[in-house]
Design an enzyme around this catalytic site. Structure first.
Site, PDB file in Angstrom:
ATOM      1  N   ARG A 169       0.842  -1.220   0.000  1.00 13.92           N
ATOM      2  CA  ARG A 169       0.000   0.000   0.000  1.00 13.92           C
ATOM      3  C   ARG A 169       0.872   1.265   0.000  1.00 13.92           C
ATOM      4  O   ARG A 169       0.565   2.246   0.691  1.00 13.92           O
ATOM      5  CB  ARG A 169      -0.943   0.034   1.209  1.00 13.92           C
ATOM      6  N   SER A 246     -11.491   0.224   3.849  1.00 12.97           N
ATOM      7  CA  SER A 246     -10.715  -0.149   5.041  1.00 12.97           C
ATOM      8  C   SER A 246     -10.155   1.118   5.673  1.00 12.97           C
ATOM      9  O   SER A 246      -9.470   1.884   5.008  1.00 12.97           O
ATOM     10  CB  SER A 246      -9.536  -1.031   4.661  1.00 12.97           C
ATOM     11  N   GLU A 342      -5.646   4.534   7.073  1.00 11.96           N
ATOM     12  CA  GLU A 342      -5.298   4.431   5.653  1.00 11.96           C
ATOM     13  C   GLU A 342      -5.656   5.729   4.904  1.00 11.96           C
ATOM     14  O   GLU A 342      -4.876   6.189   4.073  1.00 11.96           O
ATOM     15  CB  GLU A 342      -6.022   3.222   5.037  1.00 11.96           C
TER      16      GLU A 342
HETATM   17  P1  NAP Z   1      -9.315 -10.482   4.724  1.00  7.93           P
HETATM   18  O1  NAP Z   1      -9.435 -11.290   3.491  1.00  7.93           O
HETATM   19  O2  NAP Z   1     -10.232 -10.712   5.876  1.00  7.93           O
HETATM   20  O3  NAP Z   1      -7.817 -10.521   5.245  1.00  7.93           O
HETATM   21  C1  NAP Z   1      -7.446  -9.808   6.409  1.00  7.93           C
HETATM   22  C2  NAP Z   1      -5.943  -9.736   6.475  1.00  7.93           C
HETATM   23  O4  NAP Z   1      -5.398 -11.044   6.338  1.00  7.93           O
HETATM   24  C3  NAP Z   1      -5.288  -8.910   5.387  1.00  7.93           C
HETATM   25  O5  NAP Z   1      -4.181  -8.315   5.995  1.00  7.93           O
HETATM   26  C4  NAP Z   1      -4.803  -9.923   4.373  1.00  7.93           C
HETATM   27  O6  NAP Z   1      -3.614  -9.489   3.732  1.00  7.93           O
HETATM   28  C5  NAP Z   1      -4.483 -11.102   5.259  1.00  7.93           C
HETATM   29  N1  NAP Z   1      -4.672 -12.380   4.553  1.00  7.93           N
HETATM   30  C6  NAP Z   1      -5.838 -13.083   4.432  1.00  7.93           C
HETATM   31  N2  NAP Z   1      -5.619 -14.227   3.772  1.00  7.93           N
HETATM   32  C7  NAP Z   1      -4.307 -14.246   3.440  1.00  7.93           C
HETATM   33  C8  NAP Z   1      -3.483 -15.160   2.719  1.00  7.93           C
HETATM   34  N3  NAP Z   1      -3.986 -16.294   2.217  1.00  7.93           N
HETATM   35  N4  NAP Z   1      -2.190 -14.820   2.563  1.00  7.93           N
HETATM   36  C9  NAP Z   1      -1.693 -13.684   3.066  1.00  7.93           C
HETATM   37  N5  NAP Z   1      -2.406 -12.784   3.743  1.00  7.93           N
HETATM   38  C10 NAP Z   1      -3.707 -13.044   3.933  1.00  7.93           C
HETATM   39  O7  NAP Z   1      -9.335  -8.933   4.348  1.00  7.93           O
HETATM   40  P2  NAP Z   1     -10.512  -7.914   4.068  1.00  7.93           P
HETATM   41  O8  NAP Z   1     -10.366  -6.816   5.032  1.00  7.93           O
HETATM   42  O9  NAP Z   1     -11.851  -8.603   3.905  1.00  7.93           O
HETATM   43  O10 NAP Z   1     -10.071  -7.383   2.633  1.00  7.93           O
HETATM   44  C11 NAP Z   1     -10.045  -8.262   1.516  1.00  7.93           C
HETATM   45  C12 NAP Z   1      -8.898  -7.901   0.629  1.00  7.93           C
HETATM   46  O11 NAP Z   1      -9.082  -6.590   0.109  1.00  7.93           O
HETATM   47  C13 NAP Z   1      -7.556  -7.904   1.371  1.00  7.93           C
HETATM   48  O12 NAP Z   1      -6.580  -8.416   0.507  1.00  7.93           O
HETATM   49  C14 NAP Z   1      -7.339  -6.430   1.651  1.00  7.93           C
HETATM   50  O13 NAP Z   1      -5.961  -6.089   1.783  1.00  7.93           O
HETATM   51  C15 NAP Z   1      -7.959  -5.824   0.399  1.00  7.93           C
HETATM   52  N6  NAP Z   1      -8.288  -4.409   0.544  1.00  7.93           N
HETATM   53  C16 NAP Z   1      -7.460  -3.501  -0.053  1.00  7.93           C
HETATM   54  C17 NAP Z   1      -7.705  -2.146   0.055  1.00  7.93           C
HETATM   55  C18 NAP Z   1      -6.771  -1.163  -0.612  1.00  7.93           C
HETATM   56  O14 NAP Z   1      -6.038  -1.494  -1.515  1.00  7.93           O
HETATM   57  N7  NAP Z   1      -6.767   0.054  -0.171  1.00  7.93           N
HETATM   58  C19 NAP Z   1      -8.801  -1.703   0.762  1.00  7.93           C
HETATM   59  C20 NAP Z   1      -9.648  -2.642   1.331  1.00  7.93           C
HETATM   60  C21 NAP Z   1      -9.367  -4.009   1.239  1.00  7.93           C
HETATM   61  P3  NAP Z   1      -3.541  -8.420   2.520  1.00  7.93           P
HETATM   62  O15 NAP Z   1      -4.009  -7.129   3.055  1.00  7.93           O
HETATM   63  O16 NAP Z   1      -2.107  -8.428   2.183  1.00  7.93           O
HETATM   64  O17 NAP Z   1      -4.394  -8.969   1.432  1.00  7.93           O
END
Ligand code: NAP
Length: 349
Positions: A169, A246, A342
């Site tokens: 990010r 987020s 964020e």
């Molecule tokens: P989630 O799937 O519940 O995951 C929560 C956390 O666990 C995140 O830090 C995610 O890493 C990590 N995680 C889950 N499974 C993983 C795996 N197999 N390997 C490595 N790390 C894992 O997250 P959520 O809040 O519902 O969001 C879904 C996705 O959307 C996530 O990837 C999140 O980062 C992304 N998102 C991105 C933004 C943005 O770009 N601004 C905003 C909102 C959500 P990561 O964060 O590295 O994926």
């Protein structure tokens, strides 16, 4: 053809231009429809002396007050195949294109590769700034070049992917503070979408969703549909429940702290990083601290996803700050982890 005058509005209302729907105004708002508009702005001594802020989709922004300066809204449109070689398609999009619409359009053309980033709010031009990522893919992995106008020099500048200094990010645009001072206006982005494709389905939510649909060998459209379905279930639509996605970054902690947290909380989700540190799920920490579905004044943490801060109606920037601080304080007390917001806080006194 003579150049069109810049589209400039004085004392513009920003309530509909930020997805948290916070009320605020800017002294000047310029909508830029082309790189020529951006160059004209840079050549105008009065306008280029103004304090600047570049407003994308307003989905990563907390407006804490009015903005005494010039807001720039890039509205540069257009998407096209810019080139191809034996390995990849090179696809260009204007900074003002809606991100999700662009991703869906690439899939409709038969160019896979961005499907895991479906339904991320915001614009194409904002995507490289925080290196948007989701479900195991970061935009950096599909990016060839960012083109921008250096508003201080009035010149075009190209940032090949290697110059973007991408991290989790993070990018050179954030590291240098250009996302705050508006030094570089991103006008377009070229993506590199490899012909060789394999689905990225290692995230549990994605695996589960595809299994529930009975899709054993998904194509890119199946993955996109699965991710849209997951996000629609977990995340509120800003048109109905204003929010900024987020609200906190997922913290990365050192191995010693990770081990002691795991001893105290055996079910804590920990994702090991290549450098030996561990990433935590901010949403899990917030939920454990008792904030999931809880309100403070007119704002709250969303009941389906504790990481999302929502405006329950008529909130102001100060309400958002108060809740963010309360959540940060409780997570720090309980886990010894500092959550970093964020979104950008703008107009804070
Ligand atoms: P989630 O799937 O519940 O995951 C929560 C956390 O666990 C995140 O830090 C995610 O890493 C990590 N995680 C889950 N499974 C993983 C795996 N197999 N390997 C490595 N790390 C894992 O997250 P959520 O809040 O519902 O969001 C879904 C996705 O959307 C996530 O990837 C999140 O980062 C992304 N998102 C991105 C933004 C943005 O770009 N601004 C905003 C909102 C959500 P990561 O964060 O590295 O994926």
């Amino acid at each position: 053809m003579p150049a069109m005058p810049l589209e400039l509005v004085h004392d513009a209302d920003l309530t509909l231009r930020n997805t948290l729907a916070l009320p605020a105004r800017t002294r000047l708002l310029a909508t830029l429809h082309s790189t020529a508009d951006a160059l004209a702005l840079a050549a105008d001594p009065a306008l280029s002396a103004e304090r600047r802020f570049i407003l994308g989709g307003g989905s990563n922004l907390v407006l804490c007050g009015d903005f005494d300066g010039l807001m720039l809204a890039p509205s540069i449109r257009g998407r096209r195949l810019a080139g191809e070689d034996a390995e990849a398609w090179f696809v260009h999009a204007g900074a003002g294109e809606n991100w999700h619409d662009f991703v869906q359009w690439t899939l409709a053309q038969g160019w896979a590769g961005l499907e895991n980033l479906s339904l991320i709010p915001g614009t194409v031009g904002a995507a490289p700034i925080q290196n948007i990522g989701a479900y195991g893919l970061e935009v950096a992995e599909r990016l060839a070049e960012v083109e921008a106008i250096d508003l201080a020099r009035g010149e075009t500048r190209r940032f090949p992917v290697a110059d973007c200094r991408f991290g989790y990010r993070d990018s050179v645009f954030k590291q240098e503070g250009w996302h705050l001072d508006g030094r570089f206006l991103i006008t377009g982005v070229t993506f590199r979408l490899p012909r060789k494709w394999a689905p990225l389905t290692r995230y549990a939510d994605v695996e589960r969703e595809l299994a529930a649909c009975g899709t054993a060998t998904p194509n890119a459209r199946d993955v996109a549909n699965a991710i849209v379905a997951i996000r629609q279930r977990k995340l509120p639509d800003p048109a109905q429940v204003p929010n900024a996605g987020s609200f906190f970054q997922n913290p990365v902690i050192d191995a010693v702290q990770a081990a002691s947290l795991q001893a105290l909380y055996p079910s804590i989700p920990l994702y090991p990083q290549a450098d030996g540190r561990a990433k935590l799920a901010a949403g899990w920490l917030i939920e454990q601290a008792g904030w999931k579905g809880r309100n403070l004044g007119p704002v709250g943490m969303y009941e389906q996803q504790a990481l999302v801060l929502v405006n329950r109606g008529h909130a102001r920037g100060a309400d958002v700050l108060a809740l963010a601080r309360a959540v940060q304080a409780d997570v720090l007390t309980r886990f010894g982890v500092t959550l970093q917001p964020e979104p950008i806080y703008l107009g804070m006194a």
